[in-house]
Scaffold this active site. Structure first.
Site, PDB file in Angstrom:
ATOM      1  N   CYS A   1      38.851  40.234  55.513  1.00  0.00           N
ATOM      2  CA  CYS A   1      37.755  40.097  56.483  1.00  0.00           C
ATOM      3  C   CYS A   1      37.487  41.397  57.237  1.00  0.00           C
ATOM      4  O   CYS A   1      38.395  42.201  57.441  1.00  0.00           O
ATOM      5  CB  CYS A   1      38.102  39.035  57.519  1.00  0.00           C
ATOM      6  SG  CYS A   1      38.541  37.460  56.814  1.00  0.00           S
TER       7      CYS A   1
ATOM      8  N   ARG B   1      36.176  46.020  51.645  1.00  0.00           N
ATOM      9  CA  ARG B   1      37.422  45.327  51.963  1.00  0.00           C
ATOM     10  C   ARG B   1      37.552  44.017  51.196  1.00  0.00           C
ATOM     11  O   ARG B   1      38.648  43.468  51.100  1.00  0.00           O
ATOM     12  CB  ARG B   1      37.476  45.027  53.473  1.00  0.00           C
ATOM     13  CG  ARG B   1      37.582  46.271  54.331  1.00  0.00           C
ATOM     14  CD  ARG B   1      37.345  45.930  55.778  1.00  0.00           C
ATOM     15  NE  ARG B   1      38.423  45.155  56.355  1.00  0.00           N
ATOM     16  CZ  ARG B   1      39.481  45.652  56.978  1.00  0.00           C
ATOM     17  NH1 ARG B   1      39.611  46.948  57.082  1.00  0.00           N
ATOM     18  NH2 ARG B   1      40.391  44.876  57.508  1.00  0.00           N
TER      19      ARG B   1
ATOM     20  N   TRP C   1      36.623  36.721  54.128  1.00  0.00           N
ATOM     21  CA  TRP C   1      37.324  36.506  52.863  1.00  0.00           C
ATOM     22  C   TRP C   1      38.053  35.188  53.034  1.00  0.00           C
ATOM     23  O   TRP C   1      38.983  35.082  53.840  1.00  0.00           O
ATOM     24  CB  TRP C   1      38.295  37.667  52.618  1.00  0.00           C
ATOM     25  CG  TRP C   1      38.938  37.672  51.285  1.00  0.00           C
ATOM     26  CD1 TRP C   1      38.417  38.159  50.110  1.00  0.00           C
ATOM     27  CD2 TRP C   1      40.264  37.214  50.963  1.00  0.00           C
ATOM     28  NE1 TRP C   1      39.328  38.014  49.098  1.00  0.00           N
ATOM     29  CE2 TRP C   1      40.457  37.438  49.582  1.00  0.00           C
ATOM     30  CE3 TRP C   1      41.293  36.641  51.700  1.00  0.00           C
ATOM     31  CZ2 TRP C   1      41.649  37.107  48.935  1.00  0.00           C
ATOM     32  CZ3 TRP C   1      42.470  36.311  51.047  1.00  0.00           C
ATOM     33  CH2 TRP C   1      42.650  36.540  49.680  1.00  0.00           C
TER      34      TRP C   1
ATOM     35  N   ASN D   1      39.781  38.133  62.448  1.00  0.00           N
ATOM     36  CA  ASN D   1      40.563  38.469  61.244  1.00  0.00           C
ATOM     37  C   ASN D   1      41.968  37.972  61.470  1.00  0.00           C
ATOM     38  O   ASN D   1      42.488  38.057  62.589  1.00  0.00           O
ATOM     39  CB  ASN D   1      40.642  39.986  61.044  1.00  0.00           C
ATOM     40  CG  ASN D   1      39.353  40.564  60.527  1.00  0.00           C
ATOM     41  OD1 ASN D   1      38.386  39.845  60.353  1.00  0.00           O
ATOM     42  ND2 ASN D   1      39.349  41.862  60.312  1.00  0.00           N
ATOM     43  N   GLY D   2      42.626  37.537  60.383  1.00  0.00           N
ATOM     44  CA  GLY D   2      44.000  37.054  60.514  1.00  0.00           C
ATOM     45  C   GLY D   2      44.052  35.560  60.283  1.00  0.00           C
ATOM     46  O   GLY D   2      43.090  34.963  59.767  1.00  0.00           O
TER      47      GLY D   2
ATOM     48  N   GLU E   1      50.900  49.388  35.951  1.00  0.00           N
ATOM     49  CA  GLU E   1      49.714  49.747  36.730  1.00  0.00           C
ATOM     50  C   GLU E   1      48.454  49.670  35.852  1.00  0.00           C
ATOM     51  O   GLU E   1      47.404  49.199  36.306  1.00  0.00           O
ATOM     52  CB  GLU E   1      49.907  51.155  37.321  1.00  0.00           C
ATOM     53  CG  GLU E   1      48.737  51.720  38.089  1.00  0.00           C
ATOM     54  CD  GLU E   1      48.283  50.884  39.284  1.00  0.00           C
ATOM     55  OE1 GLU E   1      48.981  49.944  39.669  1.00  0.00           O
ATOM     56  OE2 GLU E   1      47.183  51.169  39.793  1.00  0.00           O
TER      57      GLU E   1
ATOM     58  N   LYS F   1      45.263  47.275  36.604  1.00  0.00           N
ATOM     59  CA  LYS F   1      43.880  47.774  36.717  1.00  0.00           C
ATOM     60  C   LYS F   1      42.962  46.970  35.806  1.00  0.00           C
ATOM     61  O   LYS F   1      41.867  46.592  36.196  1.00  0.00           O
ATOM     62  CB  LYS F   1      43.776  49.261  36.334  1.00  0.00           C
ATOM     63  CG  LYS F   1      44.344  50.254  37.312  1.00  0.00           C
ATOM     64  CD  LYS F   1      43.520  50.483  38.553  1.00  0.00           C
ATOM     65  CE  LYS F   1      43.945  49.572  39.666  1.00  0.00           C
ATOM     66  NZ  LYS F   1      45.060  49.952  40.482  1.00  0.00           N
TER      67      LYS F   1
ATOM     68  N   GLU G   1      42.402  43.467  37.224  1.00  0.00           N
ATOM     69  CA  GLU G   1      41.621  43.456  38.463  1.00  0.00           C
ATOM     70  C   GLU G   1      40.132  43.598  38.234  1.00  0.00           C
ATOM     71  O   GLU G   1      39.340  42.891  38.840  1.00  0.00           O
ATOM     72  CB  GLU G   1      42.052  44.625  39.363  1.00  0.00           C
ATOM     73  CG  GLU G   1      43.341  44.422  40.077  1.00  0.00           C
ATOM     74  CD  GLU G   1      43.630  45.617  40.959  1.00  0.00           C
ATOM     75  OE1 GLU G   1      43.726  45.436  42.168  1.00  0.00           O
ATOM     76  OE2 GLU G   1      43.764  46.748  40.433  1.00  0.00           O
TER      77      GLU G   1
ATOM     78  N   HIS H   1      62.511  40.841  22.894  1.00  0.00           N
ATOM     79  CA  HIS H   1      63.241  39.759  23.564  1.00  0.00           C
ATOM     80  C   HIS H   1      62.304  38.609  23.943  1.00  0.00           C
ATOM     81  O   HIS H   1      62.667  37.784  24.772  1.00  0.00           O
ATOM     82  CB  HIS H   1      63.970  40.303  24.799  1.00  0.00           C
ATOM     83  CG  HIS H   1      64.974  41.350  24.434  1.00  0.00           C
ATOM     84  ND1 HIS H   1      66.145  41.060  23.771  1.00  0.00           N
ATOM     85  CD2 HIS H   1      64.963  42.692  24.583  1.00  0.00           C
ATOM     86  CE1 HIS H   1      66.816  42.185  23.544  1.00  0.00           C
ATOM     87  NE2 HIS H   1      66.106  43.192  24.032  1.00  0.00           N
TER      88      HIS H   1
ATOM     89  N   LYS I   1      40.581  44.560  49.819  1.00  0.00           N
ATOM     90  CA  LYS I   1      41.124  45.917  49.813  1.00  0.00           C
ATOM     91  C   LYS I   1      42.354  46.023  50.695  1.00  0.00           C
ATOM     92  O   LYS I   1      43.350  46.632  50.332  1.00  0.00           O
ATOM     93  CB  LYS I   1      40.045  46.887  50.299  1.00  0.00           C
ATOM     94  CG  LYS I   1      40.465  48.337  50.295  1.00  0.00           C
ATOM     95  CD  LYS I   1      40.563  48.853  48.881  1.00  0.00           C
ATOM     96  CE  LYS I   1      41.088  50.271  48.793  1.00  0.00           C
ATOM     97  NZ  LYS I   1      41.599  50.551  47.443  1.00  0.00           N
TER      98      LYS I   1
HETATM   99  C1  F6R Z   1      45.483  47.251  43.357  1.00  0.00           C
HETATM  100  C2  F6R Z   1      45.656  47.401  44.785  1.00  0.00           C
HETATM  101  C3  F6R Z   1      46.616  46.508  45.446  1.00  0.00           C
HETATM  102  C4  F6R Z   1      47.293  47.229  46.623  1.00  0.00           C
HETATM  103  C5  F6R Z   1      48.174  46.255  47.410  1.00  0.00           C
HETATM  104  C6  F6R Z   1      48.924  46.939  48.527  1.00  0.00           C
HETATM  105  O1  F6R Z   1      44.532  48.115  42.837  1.00  0.00           O
HETATM  106  O2  F6R Z   1      45.021  48.203  45.407  1.00  0.00           O
HETATM  107  O3  F6R Z   1      47.560  46.004  44.566  1.00  0.00           O
HETATM  108  O4  F6R Z   1      48.055  48.284  46.130  1.00  0.00           O
HETATM  109  O5  F6R Z   1      47.381  45.233  47.947  1.00  0.00           O
HETATM  110  O6  F6R Z   1      48.041  47.542  49.409  1.00  0.00           O
HETATM  111  P1  F6R Z   1      48.475  48.764  50.310  1.00  0.00           P
HETATM  112  O7  F6R Z   1      48.765  49.911  49.419  1.00  0.00           O
HETATM  113  O8  F6R Z   1      47.299  49.002  51.208  1.00  0.00           O
HETATM  114  O9  F6R Z   1      49.694  48.312  51.071  1.00  0.00           O
END
Ligand code: F6R
Length: 609
Positions: free
Chosen positions: A2, A27, A75, A100-101, A481, A485, A488, A504, A604
């Site tokens: 949010c 975000r 959100w 927010n929260g 990673e 990606k 996502e 395995h 985000k």
């Molecule tokens: C994936 C991504 C998330 C963040 C995770 C932690 O592309 O961005 O997996 O890495 O939510 O966020 P931070 O780094 O802000 O603690």
């Protein structure tokens, strides 16, 4: 997650609020709304499900005008994305609030409020907050006092912006567990979840601390700390310009941020190396003492940042000999872990506000030294750590992390070298690693300018539902990673395995419909990775291999497509190899037509649990 914007000014604040919401879109959100106190001293509100543009379109039809107002991107957590669940929430046409929260005791408060005659129009936890404030406002006649009393009744996390029709020209803002900044203008003040929302109107910011309550009017700003004392909080000047968050010539923020990586990596090194050595003080004044005394390292992070931590473990244990554990914060925070004496806890976070990472850090109390590798200097994680290293990646707007990840890796490389200096890592090796680090931006430039082959490979992934990623050593976290990606932004299900684990279990999945993406550098594991690839090919699988250009992969045959990458040392390989995987996911997503910068369901900055 949010986003909040609020404003108190002499002018109509609706355009400022709307622009702020646009700037918070990155975000992640699923509905948006604005409420202002209009010139007749009534509350006007417009809320829409979907994009901020839908809200903007509605505002064209029904313009809002007022000099005090709050706005929000939601959100969904409690209740589906819908107009009635969207913020701002209003009580009795008197108080409007954005939040927010999560108010964790919302059920209990809702029951009590319903018994007191309050009528609910949403399924959200937030609505109890606006009713509670209106309840106390009726009793006290003062909005500040009402908010102060109400927040005492809340369990959980909140950042709140509150306005009341009987007190136009005034806004109360408070935070506990969720970030909130105040933008300082000339004869006007603003609030927002982060500075990017307010860059078009100010570059002067106050970062509220835990439990702060701010009483804001056009003429004055008074901040009270959690004990109720008036406090002075420093005004900080942001060096970000309003267009720091612009897409420029790029089609997507993600592509822009992928291309920014060479420059960002140079920035991580800037001013932190002297005569071929990492300057300990780059981590803070007490860093040398901590690096000298530490006996073990515990890394805590989430998502992509966790993957950076996994790479660092390989580096730290192999190169400095310091024992290192890595764990996702959402598990670490709840499992009463054992912390040995002289442990350095390292948190890694792009935002510095990730709820799980912050809770894990707080749970450690004073049982360890705390070091944070972070991209946001004023964030909670940074403020609550003894030592810090800023990754200097600049705002990352694409939800899928790219430059934040590579700069975290570079920061962790500096940490490894700094600790290594205190652990007998010989000077020649230290200097060689630093020398190699300076070469990275150029090598990544080369990959970025030769992305045609990656684009072609993406065609083969447009119609698939599943994919596997494999790697060994430091490239196993890079495979993780890469898979993250792809999931996502293209919504293709992808799993990553250490290449040696395939046999395995996961190898049962292999057939001609399940492609594998493999990564192999010249780190001594290459022959083993080759064997694992042979095992996949022998079962009818197709492999897309990113490999060091010096390695001969010809024996693997036509079903193994190979893209040569610049020859780099084993230490540098993770930083280089993640870049083609980022591009690959990007090109697949483009072909699938997904919302690359704001993928569905994702946020985000994950400021709630
Ligand atoms: C994936 C991504 C998330 C963040 C995770 C932690 O592309 O961005 O997996 O890495 O939510 O966020 P931070 O780094 O802000 O603690």
């Amino acid at each position: 997650m949010c986003g909040i914007v609020g404003a108190v000014a002499e002018r109509n604040v609706t355009p400022i609020l709307l622009e702020g919401l646009r700037r918070l879109e990155y975000r992640g959100y699923d509905s948006a709304g604005i409420a202002v106190i209009n010139p007749d001293t009534c509350l006007d509100r417009v809320r829409r499900v979907g994009k901020v543009q839908a809200l903007a379109d509605s505002l064209q039809q029904t313009p809002l005008k007022g000099s005090t107002g709050v706005a929000h991107t939601r959100w969904a957590t409690h209740g589906e994305p819908s107009e009635s669940n969207a913020h701002p929430h209003i009580c009795n046409q008197q108080v409007a609030l954005v939040h927010n929260g999560i108010i964790e005791n919302h059920t209990e408060l809702r029951n009590a409020q319903q018994a007191n005659g309050f009528h609910f129009t949403s399924e959200t936890d937030t609505e109890v907050a606006v009713h509670q404030i209106e309840y106390y406002l009726n009793q006290t006649g003062d909005l500040l006092e009402a908010v102060r009393l109400a927040v005492k009744d809340f369990d959980g996390a909140y950042a709140l912006g509150v306005v009341a029709v009987k007190q136009p020209g005034r806004m109360i803002a408070t935070r506990s567990g969720s970030p909130l900044v105040i933008g300082v203008g000339i004869g006007e003040y603003f609030i927002a979840s982060d500075v990017t929302a307010l860059l078009p109107v100010t570059r002067r910011f106050i970062f509220l601390e835990e439990g702060d309550i701010a009483d804001i009017t056009t003429e004055s700003l008074t901040i009270y700390d959690k004990a109720g004392n008036v406090v002075e909080r420093e005004i900080k000047e942001s060096n970000l310009s309003a267009d720091a968050t612009a897409k420029g010539e790029y089609r997507h923020y993600m592509l822009k941020e992928i291309h920014e990586q060479p420059l960002c990596l140079t920035d991580v090194l800037e001013g932190r190396i002297h005569e071929g050595e990492v300057i300990d003080n780059s981590f803070g004044p007490k860093a040398s003492e901590v690096f000298e005394r530490l006996k073990q390292i515990q890394i805590i992070a989430c998502g992509t940042s966790y993957h950076a931590g996994l790479v660092a473990r390989y580096w730290l244990e192999a190169i400095t000999g310091v024992p290192c554990n890595v764990e996702v914060a959402s598990e670490y925070r709840y499992r009463n872990p054992v912390l040995l004496d002289d442990t350095l806890v390292v948190t890694i976070s792009q935002s510095g506000e990730t709820a799980d990472t912050l809770a894990a850090l707080r749970g450690i109390g004073d049982r360890a030294w705390k070091l944070c590798i972070c991209n946001v200097p004023e964030s909670s994680l940074v403020r609550e750590s003894h030592l810090t290293l800023m990754t200097r990646a600049g705002p990352e707007i694409g939800v899928a992390s790219t430059k934040a990840f590579t700069t975290q890796l570079m920061g962790l490389m500096l940490l490894m070298l700094a600790i290594g200096k205190h652990r007998g890592l010989d000077a020649e090796r230290r200097h060689a690693i630093i020398e190699a680090a300076y070469q990275l931006p150029g090598q990544i430039e080369n990959i970025l300018s030769a992305s045609d082959q990656i684009e072609q490979w993406a065609d083969a992934f447009t119609d698939i539902d599943n994919a596997i990623f494999i790697g060994r050593g430091t490239l196993f976290p890079i495979a993780l990673e890469g898979a993250l990606k792809l999931k996502e932004i293209s919504y293709i299900h992808a799993d990553a395995y250490p290449a040696g684990e395939l046999k395995h279990g996961p190898i049962a999945l292999i057939d001609s419909d399940l492609p594998t993406v493999a990564v192999a550098c010249n780190d001594g594991h290459q022959e083993k990775v080759k064997s694992n690839i042979q095992e996949i090919l022998a079962r009818g699988g197709e492999v897309y291999l990113f490999a060091d250009e010096s390695l001969d992969m010809s024996e693997l045959g036509d079903n193994c497509h190979v893209m040569p990458l610049p020859s780099v040392s084993a230490e540098m390989a993770p930083i280089v190899y993640c870049v083609p995987l980022q591009l690959f996911s990007y090109f697949v997503a483009i072909r699938k037509g997904t919302d690359v910068d704001q993928p569905r369901n994702l946020a985000k900055s994950v400021t709630v649990e």
